[in-house]
Design an enzyme around this catalytic site. Structure first.
Site, PDB file in Angstrom:
ATOM      1  N   ASP A 328       0.829  -1.204   0.000  1.00  0.00           N
ATOM      2  CA  ASP A 328       0.000   0.000   0.000  1.00  0.00           C
ATOM      3  C   ASP A 328       0.872   1.267   0.000  1.00  0.00           C
ATOM      4  O   ASP A 328       1.884   1.322   0.706  1.00  0.00           O
ATOM      5  CB  ASP A 328      -0.888  -0.040   1.251  1.00  0.00           C
ATOM      6  CG  ASP A 328      -1.960   1.019   1.247  1.00  0.00           C
ATOM      7  OD1 ASP A 328      -2.735   1.065   0.279  1.00  0.00           O
ATOM      8  OD2 ASP A 328      -2.031   1.815   2.208  1.00  0.00           O
ATOM      9  N   GLU A 357       1.627  -0.624  -4.930  1.00  0.00           N
ATOM     10  CA  GLU A 357       0.571   0.311  -5.324  1.00  0.00           C
ATOM     11  C   GLU A 357       1.231   1.625  -5.708  1.00  0.00           C
ATOM     12  O   GLU A 357       1.647   2.408  -4.852  1.00  0.00           O
ATOM     13  CB  GLU A 357      -0.421   0.562  -4.176  1.00  0.00           C
ATOM     14  CG  GLU A 357      -1.559   1.485  -4.636  1.00  0.00           C
ATOM     15  CD  GLU A 357      -2.205   2.331  -3.526  1.00  0.00           C
ATOM     16  OE1 GLU A 357      -3.274   2.897  -3.778  1.00  0.00           O
ATOM     17  OE2 GLU A 357      -1.648   2.429  -2.424  1.00  0.00           O
ATOM     18  N   ASP A 424     -10.920   1.413  -4.303  1.00  0.00           N
ATOM     19  CA  ASP A 424     -10.552   2.834  -4.322  1.00  0.00           C
ATOM     20  C   ASP A 424     -11.242   3.621  -5.437  1.00  0.00           C
ATOM     21  O   ASP A 424     -11.019   4.830  -5.541  1.00  0.00           O
ATOM     22  CB  ASP A 424      -9.034   2.983  -4.531  1.00  0.00           C
ATOM     23  CG  ASP A 424      -8.235   2.764  -3.257  1.00  0.00           C
ATOM     24  OD1 ASP A 424      -8.788   2.991  -2.161  1.00  0.00           O
ATOM     25  OD2 ASP A 424      -7.062   2.365  -3.362  1.00  0.00           O
TER      26      ASP A 424
END
Lengths: 562, 562
Positions: A328, A357, A424
């Site tokens: 992340d 990410e 997201d």
């Protein structure tokens, strides 16, 4: 010849070791400006008297975007050392391009003119796990996939699907729920699951970790997680977890200790506290994810923090046999940490996939020393803009996709994580304004493109939802409300990808035609054995047309009659 | 506006963390094509409703080469995160340039358009030792500097300077000789010595190591080396050794063991043996430096080899307090090894300088995780071509120098190792065909340029010599044969550099004028306090002329009347 447009620099997407014997070389030139490019190449130490021994080979045009053409060649230098330059022809003009610039005649006695790949060292070659490129991912947001054990529901859990998702409500999704539904996933055909965070945390999304060494009790315990991994593995499904290492949650005991003891806390260097006393308003006076006070940034340069997080990284591999780590906010952590992370992870199991990410250009993380891939958002936005929103035309779409392809080495492209939506973003059906034909085009393009596709849970049965929290609805298990046609379509695409080599990463992707007026694209995937031709009509009407293709069509499929 | 010429990509010389607070951004555009460039920049998470909060600042033109202009700005993002793009103006046209390409209007609601430096992590910032940028280097080839202990002369040693150097003769240079002459070096003003290899080896150049843990007996023993380092340090002189880790010598016991025992040798994986039995003709069937059979390439991916070489790296720092490692054939060893090497070296002493021998573009090694600098051969060849050989004109020279400056980050440039010649090249006096005025121009340019200059032993007294072995003559200690005028000239340059901040790395370099017809260049070095103006007449005649300069000349020096 527009010399200023010509670009090359080694050791990135323009020149890289592809495998232990092969070097890939690319060149960028102004679109439609150059007629022919040859690679001049040889061993830096191979001389015939005062003349450098070298060969010359024609490069192929591998694609074009709005401004540029790209040229490609693979070479296998016998001694694994390479000096090289380019001979460029445009109309009557011939130029030679090397590290020192342009010359109108080729220097044969000065290799300093040329570019250099000094030695093809195995240790530096990008090397992702072999299984990844054949994986079909499925993303699960554990709080919302299935509730299989009501005894561990968090306080205030709502009945499954009884309300719209909010930033704070809970529906009790858990590991047992996933285990119970594993045959559903197996039947769909997916071969890997990416789980958003499962460690003990405060929120329903679990991106605010309280303890990286514990399972969040709402999902089950470690035994349940072990059963989940074993169940997945028994069904041929890989398991990827989410490592939220950029920031912790507010309730991480170490951060609580800092809140309590201020500069006397032994954990004060675990974070980036800019001044004491700590304040959260108007903006936190400690570094955070974005400006979110409940997500204090971890100091990954601190030896204790590093030791702790690296232990987390190996623990879940060694004890639970997970197959991947999705990282992340990976771009905001130091490269130095990620290099150690890679060493730790690959020492625990070299077959673990490391996925960052990162939403922007990620070449600095994809040099072989850090990540195996990143979430391919440039692919996502182009695909959504063309097929879902219709905000770009066919040519623009192909320009961006060609740019995406040329932004990374080929072996990186093969393991890129190609998502269309996620927890997201809005869901694809919503982005398509409910138009399922458009959803199907999106999925067909995703499934037939280079890289590894990921399906966000529920898209296969046409779930809808806007931006977070709308995209995080409870999975629909009422079969009467599931879109069976879409499910079959996805299942069929997966079957195609599995059974036709060229459909997946054994086929090289290239556009054959883009038509703005009629709004369609034609592309192919091909390898030595077969060529698959894809004709995607992105308009609302059926189209009659012709396009140039050399070869015999052996069979054809209409995906709309599936 | 030629969009195709515009180039930027983060995390290299175009965008890098300069210090813990500052990010440097550069942009490349076609020469004389763009009138104004502004940087648009802001924190990625700082939004005002749906509008991204950002600033806009004018960039300065920092230089030009043959094809391009370069633009520069330094920014200090308050939260150490940066999204940025460029606003370009050319005549009546305005364009916006970001990671996704060009737009005619600025996107204010989509930061994905922009470039990204996600977070300025301290661990990733390039950080060379502070002392390096003020160092004046002197290169010693130990076999040829001074013979101070005849009792350890190798077999067949010739009387000092009694013969021309050959690839195989010996004159008995040693550590005691250097110690005896230390005041000569101190008097000259140098503050660092780069020693070519001193470890036990077969040849006179010692690049064919037999034992990396032992001093070559012809130079002395470890006690003598300790005395040498201590003597240097007492005189304010740093000591840099040569690490020849790409290949060993033929007589390294481990290679001898492989020669003797073939595939049964426990050292067979220390090298890259392509097949057994080993053969050296016509080309060695094991990897070597170039095709030299006596220099087998070490397998730096092998854990034992790595362990051994890293122990060597720390041993000479910890036990003998050396200040730098120069890395021979550094580009052919894997990056992975160099990253571990840096960690090992900096753990032993963070103030040790790591200098790679790389002749080509070295950005991949200068990201902060591997080297502190490389030997600046692109500087060397441009400077030699203009001042010594006269093969390029003033404008071409300034184009290359500007290109060199823009090829690396500013803090890398400040510690680059700027040599004019070495044991690997002809000496500058010989390159200048004996013209000492040209030698002086070379030295003046070198000493006043950004980076750290290195004087090859004997140049300061006008020693001559062609390509290896000619450039390796015995140092001339007969004062009647030393060029005292040249010595004073070099001494004076060093004094200037030491006493005028702007002369060295506290001054920013830029060209003011280049004149092809009259063959001169004018450049300045300036900082907040002073500006030094350099006028170098590269022609054979004196020149009358004018050039534009705003300011008052406070004092002037004619280096020819020194």
């Amino acid at each position: 010849m527009i010399k200023e447009a010509i670009y090359h620099r080694p050791k990135n997407n323009f020149a890289y070791g592809y495998d232990e014997k092969t070097i890939h070389i690319r060149l960028r030139t102004k679109k439609n400006d150059i007629d022919e490019v040859k690679l001049i190449h040889g061993d830096p130490y191979d001389w015939n008297g005062s003349k450098w021994s070298h060969e010359r080979n024609i490069m192929m045009k591998s694609g074009s975007d709005e401004l540029f053409d790209y040229w490609f060649i693979a070479v296998q230098p016998p001694y694994r050392r390479l000096r090289y330059g380019f001979e460029l022809k445009a109309k009557d003009e011939t130029m030679f391009f090397g590290e020192k610039g342009f010359l109108s005649s080729q220097p044969e006695d000065d290799i300093a003119f040329y570019f250099c790949i000094p030695f093809l060292n195995k240790a530096d070659i990008f090397n992702a796990p072999a299984w990844v490129k054949d994986t079909i991912w499925y993303q699960i947001f554990p709080e919302r996939f299935a509730n299989g054990d009501e005894s561990i529901n968090p306080k205030g859990t709502l009945p499954w699907g009884s309300a719209e998702p909010t930033p704070t409500n809970f529906f009790g999704g858990d590991f047992q729920g996933i285990i119970d539904r594993i045959d559903y996933l197996k039947d769909l055909g997916i071969t890997g699951i990416y789980f958003t965070p499962i460690f003990k945390a405060y929120s329903n999304h679990k991106y605010d970790t309280i303890d990286y060494m514990e399972i969040d009790p709402q999902f089950g315990d470690k035994a349940a997680f072990k059963r989940l991994v074993e169940t997945c593995h028994a069904k041929g499904i890989k398991v990827m977890l989410d490592a939220v290492f950029n920031h912790s949650g507010y309730y991480l005991p170490q951060f609580q200790d800092v809140l309590e003891n201020g500069k006397d806390s032994k954990y004060k260097d675990w974070f980036h506290i800019n001044e004491f006393p700590i304040e959260t308003e108007p903006k936190p006076n400690y570094d955070t994810f974005a400006f979110v006070p409940t997500m204090p940034k971890l100091n990954t340069e601190n030896e204790e923090v590093k030791g702790y997080l690296l232990k987390v990284a190996s623990y879940w591999i060694e004890e639970f046999n997970i197959d991947g780590w999705r990282l992340d906010v990976a771009n905001e952590i130091d490269h130095s940490f990620w290099r150690e992370f890679r060493k730790t992870v690959k020492a625990a199991n070299p077959d673990v996939y490391i996925l960052g990410e990162i939403w922007h250009d990620s070449m600095p993380w994809l040099q072989g020393d850090q990540f195996d891939a990143v979430m391919n958002y440039p692919f996502t936005s182009a695909t959504i803009d063309y097929f879902a929103k219709g905000t770009i035309n066919a040519e623009h779409f192909s320009n961006i996709i060609n740019r995406v392809i040329h932004a990374y080495p080929e072996h990186v492209n093969a393991v890129q994580f190609n998502l269309l939506d996620s927890h997201d973003t809005p869901r694809i059906l919503t982005l398509c304004n409910g138009n399922k034909d458009r959803v199907k085009l999106l999925l067909l393009f995703q499934m037939s493109f280079t890289g590894t596709p990921c399906i966000y849970y529920g898209n296969e049965i046409s779930m809808s939802g806007g931006a977070d929290p709308g995209c995080r609805k409870c999975m629909e298990w009422d079969e009467s409300k599931q879109d069976k046609d879409m499910y079959s379509f996805v299942q069929q695409l997966i079957t195609y990808r599995k059974h036709n080599n060229a459909f997946g990463n054994s086929g090289d992707f290239s556009f054959i035609e883009t038509n703005n007026e009629k709004n369609y694209v034609v592309y192919k995937k091909s390898n030595a054995n077969e060529t698959l031709l894809f004709i995607l009509n992105n308009s609302a009407k059926s189209i009659d047309g012709e396009f140039a293709f050399n070869g015999t069509i052996q069979s054809s499929e209409n995906f709309w009659n599936a």
